[in-house]
Design a protein around this motif. Structure first.
Motif, PDB file in Angstrom:
ATOM      1  N   CYS A  82      18.955  69.485 -31.300  1.00  0.00           N
ATOM      2  CA  CYS A  82      18.542  70.248 -30.129  1.00  0.00           C
ATOM      3  C   CYS A  82      19.757  70.722 -29.351  1.00  0.00           C
ATOM      4  O   CYS A  82      20.827  70.103 -29.411  1.00  0.00           O
ATOM      5  CB  CYS A  82      17.673  69.383 -29.212  1.00  0.00           C
ATOM      6  N   ILE A  83      19.567  71.783 -28.590  1.00  0.00           N
ATOM      7  CA  ILE A  83      20.628  72.304 -27.744  1.00  0.00           C
ATOM      8  C   ILE A  83      20.792  71.414 -26.519  1.00  0.00           C
ATOM      9  O   ILE A  83      21.888  71.141 -26.068  1.00  0.00           O
ATOM     10  CB  ILE A  83      20.309  73.760 -27.319  1.00  0.00           C
ATOM     11  N   TRP A  84      19.679  70.952 -25.956  1.00  0.00           N
ATOM     12  CA  TRP A  84      19.690  70.101 -24.760  1.00  0.00           C
ATOM     13  C   TRP A  84      19.026  68.780 -25.098  1.00  0.00           C
ATOM     14  O   TRP A  84      18.004  68.741 -25.796  1.00  0.00           O
ATOM     15  CB  TRP A  84      18.943  70.814 -23.632  1.00  0.00           C
ATOM     16  N   ALA A  85      19.573  67.691 -24.611  1.00  0.00           N
ATOM     17  CA  ALA A  85      19.025  66.364 -24.921  1.00  0.00           C
ATOM     18  C   ALA A  85      17.646  66.159 -24.326  1.00  0.00           C
ATOM     19  O   ALA A  85      16.851  65.373 -24.837  1.00  0.00           O
ATOM     20  CB  ALA A  85      19.974  65.283 -24.413  1.00  0.00           C
ATOM     21  N   GLY A  86      17.319  66.866 -23.253  1.00  0.00           N
ATOM     22  CA  GLY A  86      16.021  66.736 -22.617  1.00  0.00           C
ATOM     23  C   GLY A  86      16.004  65.618 -21.589  1.00  0.00           C
ATOM     24  O   GLY A  86      17.003  64.936 -21.357  1.00  0.00           O
ATOM     25  N   VAL A  87      14.843  65.416 -20.991  1.00  0.00           N
ATOM     26  CA  VAL A  87      14.712  64.433 -19.921  1.00  0.00           C
ATOM     27  C   VAL A  87      13.305  63.847 -19.938  1.00  0.00           C
ATOM     28  O   VAL A  87      12.353  64.512 -20.320  1.00  0.00           O
ATOM     29  CB  VAL A  87      15.027  65.072 -18.539  1.00  0.00           C
ATOM     30  N   ALA A  88      13.213  62.581 -19.546  1.00  0.00           N
ATOM     31  CA  ALA A  88      11.910  61.949 -19.317  1.00  0.00           C
ATOM     32  C   ALA A  88      11.848  61.613 -17.837  1.00  0.00           C
ATOM     33  O   ALA A  88      12.795  61.071 -17.268  1.00  0.00           O
ATOM     34  CB  ALA A  88      11.758  60.687 -20.155  1.00  0.00           C
ATOM     35  N   VAL A  89      10.728  61.958 -17.178  1.00  0.00           N
ATOM     36  CA  VAL A  89      10.565  61.740 -15.746  1.00  0.00           C
ATOM     37  C   VAL A  89       9.418  60.766 -15.529  1.00  0.00           C
ATOM     38  O   VAL A  89       8.286  61.020 -15.948  1.00  0.00           O
ATOM     39  CB  VAL A  89      10.292  63.075 -15.016  1.00  0.00           C
ATOM     40  N   ALA A  90       9.735  59.639 -14.878  1.00  0.00           N
ATOM     41  CA  ALA A  90       8.739  58.596 -14.621  1.00  0.00           C
ATOM     42  C   ALA A  90       8.321  58.618 -13.161  1.00  0.00           C
ATOM     43  O   ALA A  90       9.157  58.771 -12.263  1.00  0.00           O
ATOM     44  CB  ALA A  90       9.318  57.228 -14.967  1.00  0.00           C
ATOM     45  N   ASN A  91       7.025  58.466 -12.921  1.00  0.00           N
ATOM     46  CA  ASN A  91       6.490  58.335 -11.568  1.00  0.00           C
ATOM     47  C   ASN A  91       6.214  56.864 -11.310  1.00  0.00           C
ATOM     48  O   ASN A  91       5.425  56.244 -12.021  1.00  0.00           O
ATOM     49  CB  ASN A  91       5.207  59.148 -11.400  1.00  0.00           C
ATOM     50  N   ILE A  92       6.869  56.319 -10.293  1.00  0.00           N
ATOM     51  CA  ILE A  92       6.747  54.908  -9.952  1.00  0.00           C
ATOM     52  C   ILE A  92       6.308  54.822  -8.493  1.00  0.00           C
ATOM     53  O   ILE A  92       6.948  55.414  -7.620  1.00  0.00           O
ATOM     54  CB  ILE A  92       8.087  54.177 -10.146  1.00  0.00           C
ATOM     55  N   THR A  93       5.248  54.095  -8.229  1.00  0.00           N
ATOM     56  CA  THR A  93       4.788  53.897  -6.864  1.00  0.00           C
ATOM     57  C   THR A  93       5.253  52.532  -6.394  1.00  0.00           C
ATOM     58  O   THR A  93       4.980  51.523  -7.045  1.00  0.00           O
ATOM     59  CB  THR A  93       3.248  53.998  -6.786  1.00  0.00           C
ATOM     60  N   VAL A  94       5.958  52.518  -5.259  1.00  0.00           N
ATOM     61  CA  VAL A  94       6.456  51.265  -4.689  1.00  0.00           C
ATOM     62  C   VAL A  94       5.887  51.098  -3.292  1.00  0.00           C
ATOM     63  O   VAL A  94       5.640  52.078  -2.583  1.00  0.00           O
ATOM     64  CB  VAL A  94       8.001  51.226  -4.649  1.00  0.00           C
ATOM     65  N   MET A  95       5.663  49.839  -2.919  1.00  0.00           N
ATOM     66  CA  MET A  95       5.156  49.550  -1.590  1.00  0.00           C
ATOM     67  C   MET A  95       5.715  48.203  -1.147  1.00  0.00           C
ATOM     68  O   MET A  95       5.545  47.195  -1.838  1.00  0.00           O
ATOM     69  CB  MET A  95       3.621  49.507  -1.593  1.00  0.00           C
ATOM     70  N   GLY A  96       6.394  48.199  -0.016  1.00  0.00           N
ATOM     71  CA  GLY A  96       6.892  46.958   0.553  1.00  0.00           C
ATOM     72  C   GLY A  96       5.778  46.245   1.297  1.00  0.00           C
ATOM     73  O   GLY A  96       4.687  46.796   1.504  1.00  0.00           O
ATOM     74  N   THR A  97       6.054  45.029   1.735  1.00  0.00           N
ATOM     75  CA  THR A  97       5.021  44.268   2.446  1.00  0.00           C
ATOM     76  C   THR A  97       4.708  44.868   3.808  1.00  0.00           C
ATOM     77  O   THR A  97       3.630  44.639   4.346  1.00  0.00           O
ATOM     78  CB  THR A  97       5.462  42.802   2.620  1.00  0.00           C
ATOM     79  N   THR A  98       5.642  45.661   4.363  1.00  0.00           N
ATOM     80  CA  THR A  98       5.403  46.274   5.676  1.00  0.00           C
ATOM     81  C   THR A  98       5.489  47.794   5.629  1.00  0.00           C
ATOM     82  O   THR A  98       5.656  48.426   6.660  1.00  0.00           O
ATOM     83  CB  THR A  98       6.438  45.744   6.694  1.00  0.00           C
ATOM     84  N   THR A  99       5.383  48.384   4.437  1.00  0.00           N
ATOM     85  CA  THR A  99       5.481  49.839   4.316  1.00  0.00           C
ATOM     86  C   THR A  99       4.267  50.402   3.591  1.00  0.00           C
ATOM     87  O   THR A  99       3.524  49.678   2.932  1.00  0.00           O
ATOM     88  CB  THR A  99       6.741  50.259   3.537  1.00  0.00           C
ATOM     89  N   ARG A 100       4.126  51.685   3.697  1.00  0.00           N
ATOM     90  CA  ARG A 100       3.074  52.384   2.962  1.00  0.00           C
ATOM     91  C   ARG A 100       3.563  52.693   1.551  1.00  0.00           C
ATOM     92  O   ARG A 100       4.760  52.716   1.306  1.00  0.00           O
ATOM     93  CB  ARG A 100       2.711  53.692   3.671  1.00  0.00           C
ATOM     94  N   PRO A 101       2.646  52.967   0.618  1.00  0.00           N
ATOM     95  CA  PRO A 101       3.075  53.298  -0.748  1.00  0.00           C
ATOM     96  C   PRO A 101       3.848  54.616  -0.797  1.00  0.00           C
ATOM     97  O   PRO A 101       3.510  55.567  -0.112  1.00  0.00           O
ATOM     98  CB  PRO A 101       1.767  53.412  -1.527  1.00  0.00           C
ATOM     99  N   VAL A 102       4.886  54.628  -1.618  1.00  0.00           N
ATOM    100  CA  VAL A 102       5.720  55.809  -1.814  1.00  0.00           C
ATOM    101  C   VAL A 102       5.879  56.011  -3.311  1.00  0.00           C
ATOM    102  O   VAL A 102       6.145  55.057  -4.045  1.00  0.00           O
ATOM    103  CB  VAL A 102       7.109  55.613  -1.161  1.00  0.00           C
ATOM    104  N   THR A 103       5.705  57.247  -3.772  1.00  0.00           N
ATOM    105  CA  THR A 103       5.898  57.553  -5.189  1.00  0.00           C
ATOM    106  C   THR A 103       7.313  58.069  -5.400  1.00  0.00           C
ATOM    107  O   THR A 103       7.717  59.062  -4.802  1.00  0.00           O
ATOM    108  CB  THR A 103       4.873  58.593  -5.675  1.00  0.00           C
TER     109      THR A 103
END
Length: 165
Positions: A82-103
């Motif tokens: 391939c000309i470009w190696a490409g990319v994989a994009v992961a969506n991870i949702t994190v939430m602390g004990t005192t925070t709202r969820p963030v993706t």
């Protein structure tokens, strides 16, 4: 009489097929439970592995982490030039004990122009994407992989800023 024989053999074939499907699903479930137990994290900076859709509370960081999905996988398949190696994009949702969820959207390559970042900050920690498996193959490509992905992330303390990038 021939009608009854054909109907009986089709019924037996269907029952046999159902039993074969149950036997193939059983090993898959047992391998999933063993992989969950291998992902313990004792020291800061170790790699934690998540299967797609898996949710886990990491007590040492007081945060809940969910590997939602892979939104893009344009990595070059094995055995292909391939000309470009490409990319994989992961969506991870994190939430602390005192925070709202963030993706968080984490990528396998760093390219700010396309909004690809290997790491992001959340609640005083830097979360980095280290590994995405399996790799696409030339026969099936990335279309056969949804639901089968496994990622490895590291979490390191960065400071007390409750912000994210």
């Amino acid at each position: 009489m021939l009608y009854k024989t054909i109907l009986f053999s089709l019924g037996m074939l269907a029952l046999t097929n159902c039993n074969a499907q149950k036997e193939t699903k059983s090993p898959t479930k047992s391998s999933g439970t063993t992989s969950t137990k291998e992902k313990t994290m004792n020291k800061e900076g170790d790699i934690v592995y998540f299967n797609e859709g898996e949710n886990r509370f990491l007590k040492e960081y007081q945060m809940n982490v969910t590997f939602t999905n892979i939104s893009e996988d344009s990595r070059c398949p094995e055995g292909v030039n391939c000309i470009w190696a490409g990319v994989a994009v992961a969506n991870i949702t994190v939430m602390g004990t005192t925070t709202r969820p963030v993706t968080l959207t984490l990528a396998t390559t760093e390219n700010p122009g396309r909004n690809y970042f290997k790491s992001a900050e959340f609640n005083g920690y830097t979360i980095s994407l280290n590994d995405v498996a399996p790799y696409p193959t030339s026969q099936s490509g990335a279309k056969a992989l949804p639901g089968k992905y496994k990622i490895g992330i590291t979490i390191k303390k960065t400071g007390e800023k409750p912000t994210m990038r």
